[in-house]
Scaffold this motif. Sequence first.
Motif, PDB file in Angstrom:
ATOM      1  N   ALA A  49       7.050 -21.213  -1.171  1.00 42.15           N
ATOM      2  CA  ALA A  49       6.557 -21.832  -2.401  1.00 42.15           C
ATOM      3  C   ALA A  49       5.040 -21.686  -2.546  1.00 42.15           C
ATOM      4  O   ALA A  49       4.523 -21.451  -3.642  1.00 42.15           O
ATOM      5  CB  ALA A  49       6.955 -23.304  -2.450  1.00 42.15           C
ATOM      6  N   ARG A  50       4.304 -21.809  -1.453  1.00 41.94           N
ATOM      7  CA  ARG A  50       2.841 -21.757  -1.508  1.00 41.94           C
ATOM      8  C   ARG A  50       2.293 -20.357  -1.233  1.00 41.94           C
ATOM      9  O   ARG A  50       1.090 -20.130  -1.373  1.00 41.94           O
ATOM     10  CB  ARG A  50       2.254 -22.743  -0.500  1.00 41.94           C
ATOM     11  N   MET A  51       3.158 -19.449  -0.851  1.00 45.16           N
ATOM     12  CA  MET A  51       2.706 -18.096  -0.576  1.00 45.16           C
ATOM     13  C   MET A  51       2.263 -17.416  -1.874  1.00 45.16           C
ATOM     14  O   MET A  51       2.867 -17.630  -2.921  1.00 45.16           O
ATOM     15  CB  MET A  51       3.837 -17.292   0.064  1.00 45.16           C
ATOM     16  N   SER A  52       1.220 -16.604  -1.788  1.00 48.83           N
ATOM     17  CA  SER A  52       0.717 -15.910  -2.973  1.00 48.83           C
ATOM     18  C   SER A  52       0.392 -14.464  -2.622  1.00 48.83           C
ATOM     19  O   SER A  52       0.150 -14.130  -1.457  1.00 48.83           O
ATOM     20  CB  SER A  52      -0.546 -16.596  -3.508  1.00 48.83           C
ATOM     21  N   ILE A  53       0.394 -13.616  -3.643  1.00 46.10           N
ATOM     22  CA  ILE A  53      -0.006 -12.229  -3.449  1.00 46.10           C
ATOM     23  C   ILE A  53      -1.448 -12.167  -2.957  1.00 46.10           C
ATOM     24  O   ILE A  53      -1.798 -11.332  -2.111  1.00 46.10           O
ATOM     25  CB  ILE A  53       0.151 -11.429  -4.756  1.00 46.10           C
ATOM     26  N   GLU A  54      -2.282 -13.052  -3.472  1.00 48.63           N
ATOM     27  CA  GLU A  54      -3.683 -13.083  -3.046  1.00 48.63           C
ATOM     28  C   GLU A  54      -3.791 -13.370  -1.550  1.00 48.63           C
ATOM     29  O   GLU A  54      -4.556 -12.721  -0.825  1.00 48.63           O
ATOM     30  CB  GLU A  54      -4.465 -14.143  -3.826  1.00 48.63           C
ATOM     31  N   VAL A  67      -0.705  -4.311  -2.983  1.00 51.36           N
ATOM     32  CA  VAL A  67       0.577  -5.024  -2.898  1.00 51.36           C
ATOM     33  C   VAL A  67       1.414  -4.739  -4.141  1.00 51.36           C
ATOM     34  O   VAL A  67       2.607  -4.405  -4.045  1.00 51.36           O
ATOM     35  CB  VAL A  67       0.349  -6.542  -2.751  1.00 51.36           C
ATOM     36  N   TYR A  68       0.788  -4.828  -5.310  1.00 53.80           N
ATOM     37  CA  TYR A  68       1.532  -4.646  -6.558  1.00 53.80           C
ATOM     38  C   TYR A  68       2.010  -3.201  -6.757  1.00 53.80           C
ATOM     39  O   TYR A  68       2.941  -2.970  -7.528  1.00 53.80           O
ATOM     40  CB  TYR A  68       0.678  -5.089  -7.745  1.00 53.80           C
ATOM     41  N   ARG A  69       1.371  -2.240  -6.103  1.00 48.92           N
ATOM     42  CA  ARG A  69       1.880  -0.868  -6.177  1.00 48.92           C
ATOM     43  C   ARG A  69       3.257  -0.748  -5.525  1.00 48.92           C
ATOM     44  O   ARG A  69       4.024   0.143  -5.847  1.00 48.92           O
ATOM     45  CB  ARG A  69       0.919   0.095  -5.482  1.00 48.92           C
ATOM     46  N   ARG A  70       3.544  -1.637  -4.585  1.00 50.36           N
ATOM     47  CA  ARG A  70       4.780  -1.546  -3.810  1.00 50.36           C
ATOM     48  C   ARG A  70       5.844  -2.533  -4.269  1.00 50.36           C
ATOM     49  O   ARG A  70       7.027  -2.235  -4.236  1.00 50.36           O
ATOM     50  CB  ARG A  70       4.460  -1.786  -2.329  1.00 50.36           C
TER      51      ARG A  70
END
Length: 214
Positions: A49-54, A67-70
């Motif tokens: 829940a608290r995990m983020s791409i950042e 990250v978003y490329r994959r």
Amino acid sequence: MTPEPAAAPAAPASPAARRAPAGAAVLREDVTEAIRTAVVEELATVGFARMSIEGIARRAGVGKTAVYRRWKSKLHLVLDLVGAFATDGLPVPSTGSLYGDVRALLEVMSHVLRHPVASAVIPDLLVEAARNPEIADAVRGALLEGQRRMAEGIISEAVSRGELPAGVDAGRALDLAIGPLYWRQVVVRDAVSRGYLDDLARSVVAGLTAGPAD
């Protein structure tokens, strides 16, 4: 580790070439593995829940674009990771007997459930799945696809040998085999011995050969 460089813009060419998709940067495998490692660590630290791409990018030492490329979202990233440890792509056991095949399946699954991705990540995902139908559907697909394929293969071979009647349900086989193993290893967190796996395999075979209750 530095962020992956952006792809250079393509030079103007023919109209057909201009209509083609723009070239993408080569996805470096070391960056991909660093991101996957960061996901496991981030999940263990803060939960889904608290995990983020950042946070993942920061921990991996890359930019968010890497990250978003994959993966297009953190859910797709985590499910890709989980799917890699859910027996997808593994060969169906072929020992020549129903007991041997079930025992081999339990050995594989016991190994899978000892991995940090399973012991730390899957329970957290199941909590989130209880709140979000989209996550529930995605988790179910990631976890069950490979296991169901293996169970169907085991049952099909047992039917062809005459050990089981036609029509035995693969889902029931998985319930009998994986349910107790998951409970013991992930929920209760008890050690699983070779003898326990032997006994569980015998119980699964007995349950399948007895057929469903009337």
